[in-house]
Design an enzyme around this catalytic site. Structure first.
Site, PDB file in Angstrom:
ATOM      1  N   HIS A 206       0.795  -1.226   0.000  1.00  0.00           N
ATOM      2  CA  HIS A 206       0.000   0.000   0.000  1.00  0.00           C
ATOM      3  C   HIS A 206       0.828   1.276   0.000  1.00  0.00           C
ATOM      4  O   HIS A 206       0.272   2.361  -0.067  1.00  0.00           O
ATOM      5  CB  HIS A 206      -0.932   0.024   1.220  1.00  0.00           C
TER       6      HIS A 206
HETATM    7  C1  UD1 Z   1      -1.928   5.242   6.043  1.00  0.00           C
HETATM    8  C2  UD1 Z   1      -0.605   5.683   6.680  1.00  0.00           C
HETATM    9  C3  UD1 Z   1       0.414   4.554   6.566  1.00  0.00           C
HETATM   10  C4  UD1 Z   1      -0.127   3.270   7.149  1.00  0.00           C
HETATM   11  C5  UD1 Z   1      -1.452   2.949   6.465  1.00  0.00           C
HETATM   12  C6  UD1 Z   1      -2.064   1.695   7.009  1.00  0.00           C
HETATM   13  C7  UD1 Z   1      -0.049   8.064   6.539  1.00  0.00           C
HETATM   14  C8  UD1 Z   1       0.829   9.064   5.895  1.00  0.00           C
HETATM   15  N1  UD1 Z   1      -0.032   6.847   6.003  1.00  0.00           N
HETATM   16  O1  UD1 Z   1      -1.695   5.066   4.649  1.00  0.00           O
HETATM   17  O2  UD1 Z   1       1.565   4.918   7.305  1.00  0.00           O
HETATM   18  O3  UD1 Z   1       0.797   2.231   6.930  1.00  0.00           O
HETATM   19  O4  UD1 Z   1      -2.357   4.049   6.665  1.00  0.00           O
HETATM   20  O5  UD1 Z   1      -3.148   1.281   6.225  1.00  0.00           O
HETATM   21  O6  UD1 Z   1      -0.721   8.383   7.507  1.00  0.00           O
HETATM   22  N2  UD1 Z   1      -9.038   4.930   1.645  1.00  0.00           N
HETATM   23  C9  UD1 Z   1     -10.295   4.398   1.577  1.00  0.00           C
HETATM   24  N3  UD1 Z   1     -10.900   4.009   2.725  1.00  0.00           N
HETATM   25  C10 UD1 Z   1     -10.314   4.136   3.940  1.00  0.00           C
HETATM   26  C11 UD1 Z   1      -9.027   4.700   4.011  1.00  0.00           C
HETATM   27  C12 UD1 Z   1      -8.394   5.084   2.857  1.00  0.00           C
HETATM   28  O7  UD1 Z   1     -10.865   4.255   0.496  1.00  0.00           O
HETATM   29  O8  UD1 Z   1     -10.929   3.748   4.954  1.00  0.00           O
HETATM   30  C13 UD1 Z   1      -8.343   5.323   0.405  1.00  0.00           C
HETATM   31  C14 UD1 Z   1      -8.564   6.728  -0.044  1.00  0.00           C
HETATM   32  O9  UD1 Z   1      -8.586   6.753  -1.434  1.00  0.00           O
HETATM   33  C15 UD1 Z   1      -7.312   7.452   0.431  1.00  0.00           C
HETATM   34  C16 UD1 Z   1      -6.270   6.361   0.289  1.00  0.00           C
HETATM   35  O10 UD1 Z   1      -6.950   5.153   0.593  1.00  0.00           O
HETATM   36  O11 UD1 Z   1      -7.048   8.574  -0.316  1.00  0.00           O
HETATM   37  C17 UD1 Z   1      -5.096   6.520   1.215  1.00  0.00           C
HETATM   38  O12 UD1 Z   1      -5.529   6.623   2.579  1.00  0.00           O
HETATM   39  P1  UD1 Z   1      -4.622   7.429   3.626  1.00  0.00           P
HETATM   40  O13 UD1 Z   1      -5.241   7.362   4.970  1.00  0.00           O
HETATM   41  O14 UD1 Z   1      -4.311   8.770   3.083  1.00  0.00           O
HETATM   42  O15 UD1 Z   1      -3.242   6.655   3.649  1.00  0.00           O
HETATM   43  P2  UD1 Z   1      -2.918   5.092   3.626  1.00  0.00           P
HETATM   44  O16 UD1 Z   1      -2.377   4.766   2.297  1.00  0.00           O
HETATM   45  O17 UD1 Z   1      -4.046   4.266   4.161  1.00  0.00           O
END
Ligand code: UD1
Length: 361
Positions: A206
């Site tokens: 991820h």
């Molecule tokens: C985040 C953390 C990472 C951790 C990971 C665990 C930061 C910088 N990154 O990354 O360190 O290892 O969580 O999973 O804080 N999305 C959904 N549903 C959700 C959550 C996210 O659809 O419930 C999608 C969205 O498109 C979003 C993307 O995932 O833009 C990324 O989510 P985000 O929380 O920004 O970062 P992660 O990649 O999950």
């Protein structure tokens, strides 16, 4: 004593659940307020975890959702401040290294409320990783730094952090694993997916460095090739799922699933022949369980998983996935013991320190 716990993402629930339980047991009359920032919000990324881990319903939901790093961090800061003013805690506890952690640390420190950081002192020495920036700032601001490995203390000393702020307590993520081991070993996730225990590779990917650019397509091609030799099961993080829409990922032997709950994921992990990941926590869980882990990154902030564990750094190089079958034939017969204090009791040590200091305040 009044304590606020700020969580917001899947791995943070796993790291914090045992600390909340241990402190509630020691301070039954205390106030234990849980703030969920909402950085992760899908049911499969959030509620399922809170339910399975036995975390009480959050007292405050900030609902910050997705966005740029600045937006996500700013929304947490703006929405957490009035909650902390209302709660008037004696201590705020934050875990890990995500944007919610950084934002909560800044808000807490500016309000001059004591701050404790779980999983302190990890360093990849790679400032292109957002988590590295979050870790450095949070550790500078924290009053109580809870460490899970010896190298964390060295890293913090090198950054000038005073010795009395450091507490080597062990690994709270492993506390959760130990507490739920009987349940996940009985979950039988592999057989529900028609997979033979020990026969398959479990994959999670991820991180932006891997999934946000051209390396993702190369990785899927390599996974398709690996799947011709052994089954590959890949629970896909929503971030990765969004990037995969443009890529052909239908290949025989490559099984893509929704994100899994904690019990099903740990069940699949414990029965895997090997794991391929770019996650931090999974490097630790495989070390504890003695499962060969291949990390598709150039570095790790968890060198203890390499020195005393079963983790191999492949580099940020999808072509290296092809080396996994041969490497699996050369694994040592017996897995090394887990690192010191990865014993299921880290949260109790944290509770002891917090309540000792609480009484003297
Ligand atoms: C985040 C953390 C990472 C951790 C990971 C665990 C930061 C910088 N990154 O990354 O360190 O290892 O969580 O999973 O804080 N999305 C959904 N549903 C959700 C959550 C996210 O659809 O419930 C999608 C969205 O498109 C979003 C993307 O995932 O833009 C990324 O989510 P985000 O929380 O920004 O970062 P992660 O990649 O999950």
């Amino acid at each position: 004593m009044r304590i606020v716990y700020v969580v917001g993402t899947r791995p943070n629930f796993v790291k914090t659940a045992p600390v909340i339980a241990a402190l509630r047991a020691r301070l039954p009359e205390g106030r234990h307020a849980i703030v969920h920032t909402g950085q992760h919000y899908d049911r499969l990324m959030s509620e399922v975890f809170l339910e399975e881990l036995g975390v009480p319903a959050p007292d405050h939901m900030l609902e910050v959702g997705s966005g740029s790093h600045a937006q996500q961090t700013a929304r947490v800061i703006e929405r957490l401040e009035p909650v902390l003013i209302e709660e008037r805690p004696d201590l705020v506890i934050v875990p890990g290294d995500v944007n919610s952690t950084l934002a909560a640390a800044l808000t807490t420190a500016k309000l001059q409320i004591p701050l404790a950081h779980i999983e302190s002192g990890l360093r990849s020495f790679d400032r292109t990783m957002p988590e590295e920036l979050n870790r450095i700032v949070t550790d500078q601001l924290a009053d109580h730094l809870f460490l899970h490995s010896a190298e964390a203390a060295e890293n913090l000393r090198a950054e000038g952090i005073a010795e009395e702020r450091l507490h080597f307590v062990g690994n709270t993520m492993i506390d959760t694993l130990v507490a739920l081991e009987n349940r996940f070993r009985a979950a039988g996730a592999a057989s529900r997916l028609d997979l033979e225990p020990g026969s398959y590779v479990l994959v999670t990917l991820h991180r932006p460095a891997l999934v946000d650019g051209p390396l993702l397509r190369q990785t899927i091609e390599q996974l398709a090739a690996l799947a011709r030799e052994m089954p590959v099961v890949f629970p896909v993080h929503p971030r990765t799922r969004a990037k995969m829409e443009a890529i052909d990922s239908e290949h025989p032997g490559l099984l893509l699933t929704e994100p899994l709950g904690y019990l099903d994921f740990l069940s699949l992990l414990a029965d895997a022949g090997a794991v391929l990941t770019d996650s931090g926590g999974i490097q630790e869980e495989t070390t504890y369980l003695g499962i060969p882990c291949f990390t598709l990154r150039d570095n790790t902030e968890r060198p203890v998983t390499i020195e005393s564990g079963t983790n191999t750094l492949l580099g940020l190089d999808p072509a290296a996935i092809a080396t996994i079958p041969a490497a699996l034939t050369q694994q040592p017969a017996a897995a090394p013991p887990p690192p010191p204090l990865w014993d299921g009791h880290a949260a109790e040590r944290i509770a002891e320190i917090v309540t000792g200091q609480g009484q003297s305040q």
